[in-house]
Structure formats: C-alpha cells, structure tokens
Write an enzyme that holds these catalytic residues in place. Structure first.
Site, PDB file in Angstrom:
ATOM      1  N   HIS A 133      52.392  32.035  22.054  1.00  0.00           N
ATOM      2  CA  HIS A 133      51.386  32.260  23.087  1.00  0.00           C
ATOM      3  C   HIS A 133      51.924  31.885  24.463  1.00  0.00           C
ATOM      4  O   HIS A 133      53.010  31.323  24.593  1.00  0.00           O
ATOM      5  CB  HIS A 133      50.110  31.468  22.786  1.00  0.00           C
ATOM      6  N   HIS A 204      55.918  30.391  23.907  1.00  0.00           N
ATOM      7  CA  HIS A 204      56.333  29.332  22.994  1.00  0.00           C
ATOM      8  C   HIS A 204      55.401  29.247  21.797  1.00  0.00           C
ATOM      9  O   HIS A 204      54.327  29.860  21.789  1.00  0.00           O
ATOM     10  CB  HIS A 204      56.357  27.973  23.714  1.00  0.00           C
ATOM     11  N   ARG A 214      51.917  15.384  12.393  1.00  0.00           N
ATOM     12  CA  ARG A 214      52.576  15.449  13.701  1.00  0.00           C
ATOM     13  C   ARG A 214      51.548  15.121  14.778  1.00  0.00           C
ATOM     14  O   ARG A 214      50.477  15.726  14.825  1.00  0.00           O
ATOM     15  CB  ARG A 214      53.148  16.848  13.925  1.00  0.00           C
TER      16      ARG A 214
END
Length: 249
Positions: A133, A204, A214
């Site tokens: 995006h 990215h 994460r």
C-alpha cells in the site's frame, strides 16, 4: 497539498536507524503495549490489535473500544514513567524527522501501536495487514511515516519484515497489479526505526508474521496544522474519543 507543503520539493527518502530512542524508553513503551493488550483480554479478534493513546481507543474482539472504560473497569492507571517514556520516544523521532527531511515545519500527528499475533486468523479485510500500500492513499495528511520496532525478531517472532518496492513493477502491486519486481527488506530489531516519505515513491508492506507476536509504534508527521491540532497530546488521560462522547452525552 497542505499535507506535504513544508517538505522540500520532490522528496523521496528512506532511513533506517538504531538507538535513536533510548533503550530504557523503548522497554517501558513495549511493556506498556503488552500490558494493555493483555488487560484487554488479548485485544482484537484478528492478528493485529491497535492501541491509539491520543484518541484513547484499543482493539477488543471485532471492534474498537474506549481505553478509559477498560482502565476504569479494571481499576488501572498509567504511570508517570509510561507517559514520560512514550512522549520522549515520540519527541525524539519528531525531531529527527525534521532534521533528516530538512522540514522544520513538520508536525506530529497520528501515532498508534500495533500488536500482531501470529496465532490469530484474519476475520476481515482490515485484519489483512500484509498487503502492499501507499500511506498517503490511506492517510491523506501523512508527509513522513516512521515505525519503531518494540521487540526482537527471531527471538520473539518470525516473519514480519518491512519491505519497500524498488521498481515500477513492484510498486504496481499496491494498485492491484500482478506481483513481482524488486523489493528491499528491513529486518525488525528492538529499538530500530524505519522512516520514509509517505507518498507513491515508497510503496511498502509487512510480511506475514508466522510465529510469535510483532510489536511496533507507528508515528506520522504532517505539514497540516489543522491535522496536527486535531491530535490530542497524551498525558495519561482518556483521549479525544472519550472526551467527544462526554460532550455528546
């Protein structure tokens, strides 16, 4: 466009920095995120749980709820250390963004935590965090985007690398084109910051997290005074969403 009017013309940049934020502040902020998600009964139903201290919202099952209601229900309060560490991190990244992009007019705007749990399955399209995006397509006021990694890759999770498109074919994935092309990857590391201009030059995505959790803190910067003014400073209080509800009541 007001969002990037304070940036030098044709700005296109990416930076990766270690230890910009003090390790002790990163540790405090990381522990705060873990604590909040745990207190919210694990957060969202899908892999990503989001916490926005400025609006005062947190993922809970399939929706966002007011963080203050959770805090009141469980008799929780933020500590002075948590407030100081969070603001110190945000201020240091803001200062560095102004320096690197030669844009003293850059202002802090939206900031939010992400907690991506690999054991959860996506429940809807909003949970599919891995798609390529462009930030300005999602958040029109962004001029510079930064992500601070809060925990250690490999030791605490697998996958989750941050990838930039390096050619047109790769970039077209974000616009619905076929895959392929050249990509570069930034390996997450606790205390590492990725910072980049937010437009089409920096398509990215995040690789799927395949094991563990994460954690990161996204901090955006804008040239728009109106947008910056709309983001309430965080002092440990309830946040703008809670205050808006009080005004409507």
């Amino acid at each position: 466009v007001e969002a990037n009017s304070c940036m030098p013309a044709d700005t296109c940049a990416r930076y990766v920095m270690d230890n910009l934020a003090k390790p002790q502040d990163v540790a405090v902020v990381r522990d705060m995120l873990q604590w909040l998600v745990a207190e919210a009964f694990g957060g969202g139903a899908g892999p990503p749980s989001v916490v926005d201290l400025h609006t005062g919202t947190i993922s809970y099952k399939d929706k966002f709820v007011l963080l203050q209601k959770l805090m009141d229900f469980k008799n929780l309060t933020f500590t002075e250390e948590q407030v100081a560490a969070y603001n110190a991190v945000r201020d240091s990244v803001h200062s560095k963004a102004r320096e690197l992009f030669q844009a003293p007019g850059l202002k802090a705007e939206m900031s939010f935590f992400s907690h991506i749990n690999s054991t959860k399955a996506a429940q809807n399209t909003h949970d599919e965090y891995w798609h390529p995006h462009i930030d300005t397509e999602q958040y029109s006021t962004f001029a510079v985007t930064s992500i601070l990694y809060l925990n250690e890759h490999t030791a605490e999770y697998d996958g989750g690398a941050f990838r930039f498109a390096d050619d047109d074919r790769a970039a077209k994935e974000a616009l619905g084109g076929s895959g392929g092309g050249a990509w570069s990857a930034v390996q997450p590391k606790q205390g590492r910051i990725v910072m980049f201009s937010s437009g089409r030059e920096n398509v990215h995505h995040v690789e799927p997290v395949t094991a563990g959790v994460r954690m990161g803190l996204t901090m955006a910067f804008t040239c728009s005074q109106a947008k910056a003014d709309s983001v309430m400073a965080w002092d440990g209080g309830p946040g703008s969403a809670a205050l808006e509800m009080e005004e409507e009541a």
